[in-house]
Design a protein around this motif. Structure first.
Motif, PDB file in Angstrom:
ATOM      1  N   UNK A 175       0.820  -1.306  -0.073  1.00 36.13           N
ATOM      2  CA  UNK A 175       0.165  -0.071   0.005  1.00 36.13           C
ATOM      3  C   UNK A 175       0.673   1.203  -0.053  1.00 36.13           C
TER       4      UNK A 175
ATOM      5  N   UNK B 127       0.542   3.964  -2.878  1.00 35.82           N
ATOM      6  CA  UNK B 127       0.188   5.316  -2.293  1.00 35.82           C
ATOM      7  C   UNK B 127       1.208   6.296  -2.690  1.00 35.82           C
TER       8      UNK B 127
ATOM      9  N   UNK C 187       1.042   6.772  -6.605  1.00 36.72           N
ATOM     10  CA  UNK C 187       0.066   7.475  -7.035  1.00 36.72           C
ATOM     11  C   UNK C 187       0.305   9.246  -6.737  1.00 36.72           C
ATOM     12  N   UNK C 188       0.766   9.499  -5.538  1.00 35.68           N
ATOM     13  CA  UNK C 188       1.304  10.889  -4.911  1.00 35.68           C
ATOM     14  C   UNK C 188       2.159  11.388  -5.800  1.00 35.68           C
TER      15      UNK C 188
ATOM     16  N   UNK D 195       1.841  12.322 -10.686  1.00 37.34           N
ATOM     17  CA  UNK D 195       1.209  13.392 -11.372  1.00 37.34           C
ATOM     18  C   UNK D 195       2.323  14.686 -11.869  1.00 37.34           C
TER      19      UNK D 195
ATOM     20  N   UNK E 215      -0.593  22.531  -5.235  1.00 35.02           N
ATOM     21  CA  UNK E 215       0.408  23.070  -4.476  1.00 35.02           C
ATOM     22  C   UNK E 215       0.237  24.456  -3.524  1.00 35.02           C
TER      23      UNK E 215
ATOM     24  N   UNK F  87      -6.637  14.642  -7.421  1.00 36.53           N
ATOM     25  CA  UNK F  87      -6.061  13.084  -7.848  1.00 36.53           C
ATOM     26  C   UNK F  87      -5.177  12.723  -6.898  1.00 36.53           C
ATOM     27  N   UNK F  88      -4.556  13.294  -5.814  1.00 33.11           N
ATOM     28  CA  UNK F  88      -3.786  12.833  -4.687  1.00 33.11           C
ATOM     29  C   UNK F  88      -3.654  13.746  -3.729  1.00 33.11           C
ATOM     30  N   UNK F  89      -3.255  13.621  -2.355  1.00 36.14           N
ATOM     31  CA  UNK F  89      -3.432  14.353  -1.278  1.00 36.14           C
ATOM     32  C   UNK F  89      -2.581  15.549  -1.655  1.00 36.14           C
TER      33      UNK F  89
ATOM     34  N   UNK G 131      -2.556   6.488   2.397  1.00 40.43           N
ATOM     35  CA  UNK G 131      -3.625   6.776   2.762  1.00 40.43           C
ATOM     36  C   UNK G 131      -4.633   5.581   2.666  1.00 40.43           C
TER      37      UNK G 131
END
Lengths: 160, 822
Positions: free
Chosen positions: A144, A148, A151-152, A155, B166, B415-417, B616
């Motif tokens: 996980x 995670x 994913x973070x 982008x 940001x 899309x993300x934290x 998460x």
């Protein structure tokens, strides 16, 4: 009974996983969370290696209790280099690749634990089943984490 | 009426009271030299801004100038009292070195310019980057010192208008863990307790919280209980001998980095001795079985070894906590800036859940804030979270926010934290963030590992905008500097840690061309042409009150419901606690009454994270774990700190604050009484460590880590052996170096700190570096200038006591009714 084989395989997987986590940590010293957390959770795999070696004897396999992949001089050099390289954008892509690798290693290890638990259940090996029940959640947490983090991080790396 | 030297006596005169009684009123006033209340033209309502307590005050105005302050007797928070920073800090507004014109960098130098030129430069760079790279190039680093209206507007512009992920505040350094711990346990941010819990608590536990120095008025309330009949017992967890430690029944001084181990052992004892409210736990919590299993591995004997605390002390503290009838707890930086921050802070929540001590008088739990408006940074989405505690990973919450803002949901990044501050600086370091707009904070002094931070901020490829009242160390590195109005020069609201909302009215005009932060943001949005999906201006307000009305709509039905508040309602009386709506028109003293939480999967702000890895949880995982929205008991295993002492670096270095200063002294060093009370940096060591090395009080020492060197005079204090303490306030703007050390050694504690943060809250760890200490020169009888009234109190004789002297007097006016003032 092939439980010994399954233990041996898992011992190898956990050693690989610990090594993959530590190598990734060394390569991303300037990404401080990855650097620290990867080391923290590599310790889980190292504990699993010791636990598997301890129980291996009962199933006729002789395994090294000492985990591979503790940092040595070479890795220190790698850390310094990654610190200096941290100022360019290429490490972002490398980080994604490394996280993907760790994710796959951890997922494979997770499957191995499932196999072992199934075997232990079938053979009514209580101690082995308890070991699997204790360790497998750690592996899932490693999966996980890699997922995670991937994913973070994805982008910013992909859109910039 | 008393006159008291409030530098020498920071907490003023005692007004003792007993359990269940009302805290007596004491109105504190300080006016400029030679003035009396008769000379004041008008009093303007506001609240305090140099800490997080939110004490109501009135600003005294004579002519066009602020000339003093007076506590508001009617306010529920302070009953008239003010702390030293409030009494004297307002003088910074009148400083001759305020920024009065925008500055722009030309040929390497910052030169004065006009607003149009400055704002066009900011807007043009933003547009260029949006064209070249998109929103991922743009970042905003805000603060805990603006007003609610400003944060909400900033969040709207950044998230809704520009669409960047940001956005964060310096609240990441002070309250991120408070929010994270509350989200882990209760599914949402929001403080369960109320300051009035002090009035009836029989045990008050302060975990890594030197309240005496961080929230002086709240500590005054505790001192008054301690001086009255049936006083509460105080438990203190702190490696320093703070004023709290001196008042404590049990003082636990664990090794830095071992808070979670200590908490696990305390909870182990609570469970082992049957001090759990089983009925409450089974009705209102999930996760007890797992917690109990995990805690079995943490007996007090183990913690005694790891934390280096006597096992009897752990047992004694656990007994007091376990047998308390009304337990009040508060947590702050000792936990939040230490290793495993969120995991440790969450165990304090667990303690309250296990004991069923929530939502009842005296049973308050406060995950403290450090800054005055930090709560609003979090509520309004200026720390990256979505406004009004909406959940970024809940698609319906994002759609609802898009409805409020009249935008397409795709426009709002989810899309993300959200990108946290440390990661933003990392992106700027590797070059993918090319624009950073810093408001009312000073990362060039306050972030860890300053050598690295200065290199990042000084890069040519980073366009740095700084909006401030003064030319701070960070502003000196900027491409554009925007002069901002300060507290007392603009109107807005803000919310303290116990959810009390205050109105702060404009008392005087800002100097020169300085403008309110709200006006600057709106101007930016208009120049950039930001629009909603119907082509109307994105920001639909022009002044603070209409911004507040916009915010109210955004909070409707959410935990921090402001819909029952208005400027008119906040004017004249006391601050009011949210949620305040049709159902609770006078506000809400305590939340989580009768075990009702905001943790339901479709309502909660967060699904939580793994307490060790920070990963998460997915919506599905959370629903499976907590389908009906109970409190979550979350366990965590102890992980050793990342930088341990060695032969080369034998000390554990922790940083912290002193009572007389705020943040990087931008304001407090410009108030003569405060500056004189703590004029220069010092380093604290224990008497045994000093004796081992032959150091004397006042010796000039070098403190070093692999990252940097600092020189400071030695204060031999009651700190735990093996630990060195440096205050973090001291930077360079009032030294020859201006923005950086002048020479090989600096004086900012953050030259030494390491870059590492809690994986859950992303709060940097300032209390975890290994350091070396060497003598540069003997003090020859000259003591260090550290205050003697606080945790830095000397343990050797011959140090003159800290006094304010003439000019540091404040008056104390006691209510004539009962209260036992002496």
């Amino acid at each position: 009974m092939k439980l010994g084989l399954a233990i041996e395989e898992l011992h190898r997987s956990e050693n690989h996983l610990a090594g993959a986590l530590l190598a990734m940590s060394d390569r991303h010293k300037a990404d401080h969370e990855v650097f620290h957390v990867a080391r923290d959770i590599a310790r889980w795999s190292q504990e699993h290696v010791r636990a598997l070696a301890a129980i291996g004897g009962d199933f006729g396999v002789d395994l090294d209790p000492e985990p591979k992949g503790d940092p040595n001089v070479l890795e220190r050099v790698r850390q310094t280099a990654s610190d200096l390289l941290g100022r360019s954008s290429a490490p972002g892509l490398l980080l994604l690749a490394d996280l993907r690798h760790v994710y796959r290693e951890a997922s494979g290890t997770s499957l191995d634990w499932e196999l072992l638990a199934q075997g232990a259940q079938g053979a009514r090996k209580k101690e082995l089943l308890e070991l699997a029940e204790r360790c497998h959640p750690d592996t899932l947490r490693q999966v996980r984490w890699a997922n995670g983090k991937l994913k973070e991080s994805a982008t910013q790396v992909l859109v910039s | 009426m008393n006159r008291v030297d409030r530098i020498a006596e920071p907490w003023g005169t005692r007004t003792p009271y007993g359990p269940g009684e009302t805290w007596p009123t004491r109105v504190d006033t300080h006016l400029a030299e030679g003035l009396t209340e008769d000379d004041v033209d008008r009093w303007v309502q506001s609240a305090t801004v140099l800490h997080s307590n939110g004490d109501g005050l009135d600003i005294a105005v004579k002519g066009d100038e602020i000339v003093g302050v007076r506590g508001r007797a009617v306010d529920r928070v302070n009953h008239g009292r003010l702390g030293p920073k409030d009494l004297f800090g307002w003088q910074a507004n009148n400083s001759p070195d305020r920024l009065t014109k925008p500055l722009i960098r030309r040929d390497g130098e910052l030169v004065e310019t006009d607003w149009d030129t400055a704002m066009d430069a900011v807007v043009n760079r933003t547009k260029e980057l949006l064209d070249e790279q998109g929103p991922s190039a743009i970042s905003f680093y805000t603060t805990g010192q603006l007003f609610l209206e400003e944060y909400y507007t900033l969040g709207l512009i950044a998230h809704g208008g520009i669409g960047t992920n940001h956005v964060d505040g310096n609240t990441r350094l002070c309250t991120a863990t408070a929010a994270a711990a509350l989200k882990e346990s209760f599914g949402s941010d929001g403080q369960p307790g109320s300051y009035t819990d002090i009035d009836s608590a029989d045990v008050i536990a302060l975990f890594g919280h030197n309240m005496a120095e961080t929230q002086t008025v709240l500590w005054t309330r505790i001192l008054d209980r301690l001086a009255g009949p049936n006083p509460p017992q105080v438990i203190c967890v702190d490696p320093r001998e703070t004023p709290v430690a001196r008042a404590a029944a049990v003082h636990l001084a664990p090794r830095p980095g071992t808070n979670l181990m200590l908490m696990n052992a305390l909870l182990h004892e609570v469970i082992a001795n049957g001090w759990v409210d089983e009925e409450y736990v089974s009705a209102h919590a999930v996760g007890f079985a797992e917690l109990r299993t995990r805690l079995a591995d943490y007996p007090p004997e183990l913690a005694a070894q790891v934390c280096d605390v006597p096992v009897e002390q752990i047992r004694a503290a656990a007994r007091i906590l376990g047998q308390a009838r009304r337990l009040m707890s508060s947590v702050l930086q000792g936990f939040y800036q230490g290793a495993q921050a969120t995991a440790a802070a969450t165990q304090v929540n667990n303690l309250h859940v296990l004991r069923g001590m929530l939502g009842k008088p005296g049973c308050g739990l406060l995950q403290m804030n450090g800054q005055p408006t930090a709560q609003n940074t979090r509520e309004c989405g200026a720390d990256g979270d979505l406004p009004a505690f909406r959940n970024w990973s809940n698609e319906e919450h994002v759609q609802d926010l898009a409805r409020v803002w009249n935008l397409d949901p795709m426009q709002i990044p989810h899309y993300s934290p959200p990108t946290h501050a440390m990661q933003m600086f990392r992106y700027a370091e590797e070059g993918s963030i090319c624009f950073m707009w810093v408001q009312a904070t000073n990362p060039a002094v306050s972030l860890p590992e300053l050598g690295r931070v200065r290199e990042i901020l000084a890069q040519d490829r980073l366009f740095l905008v700084v909006q401030d009242m003064f030319l701070s160390e960070t502003a000196q590195l900027a491409d554009v500097v925007l002069p901002a109005a300060g507290w007392g020069e603009k109107t807005g609201t803000f919310t303290n840690v116990d959810r009390t909302v205050h109105l702060s009215e404009k008392a005087v005009e800002p100097p020169g061309e300085a403008r309110p932060d709200l006006d600057i943001f709106i101007d930016f949005s208009r120049r950039l042409g930001l629009q909603d999906k119907d082509g109307q201006p994105l920001v639909k307000w022009d002044d603070p009150e209409t911004a507040f009305e916009g915010w109210k709509e955004c909070t409707r039905g959410r935990p921090c419901d402001y819909t029952g508040l208005s400027y008119a309602k906040l004017r004249g009386g006391s601050g009011i606690q949210w949620p305040c709506n049709d159902e609770h028109p006078d506000g809400t003293e305590r939340i989580y009454v009768d075990g009702q939480f905001w943790a339901a999967p479709d309502y909660c702000e967060s699904y939580g994270r793994d307490l060790v890895t920070g990963a998460p949880l997915s919506p599905t995982e959370y629903k499976a774990m907590n389908p009906t929205g109970k409190a979550v008991l979350k366990a965590a295993e102890y992980v050793p700190p990342h930088e341990l002492p060695s032969q080369e670096f034998p000390f554990q270095l922790i940083t912290g604050r002193t009572l007389y200063h705020f943040h990087t002294r931008t304001k407090t060093a410009r108030a003569p009484q405060l500056q004189k009370a703590a004029p220069e940096v010092w380093v604290e060591l224990s008497a045994s460590d000093a004796a081992d090395r032959g150091f004397q009080e006042g010796d000039l020492l070098e403190v070093s880590t692999p990252r940097g060197r600092v020189e400071a005079r030695l204060r031999i204090s009651g700190i735990r052996p093996g630990v060195a303490f440096l205050p973090f306030h001291y930077g360079y703007w009032d030294t020859p170096g201006n923005s950086q050390p002048d020479g090989e050694r600096g004086r900012a504690a953050n030259e030494l700190t390491m870059t590492d943060w809690d994986p859950v809250s992303k709060q940097p760890l300032f209390k975890s570096a290994a350091a070396r200490v060497e003598r540069l020169a003997a003090g020859d009888g000259r003591p260090s200038a550290a205050p003697t009234t606080t945790a830095s109190r000397p343990v050797v004789d011959g140090v003159p006591p800290t006094r304010g002297g003439p000019g540091a007097d404040a008056t104390e006016q006691f209510a004539t009714t009962a209260g036992g003032a002496r």
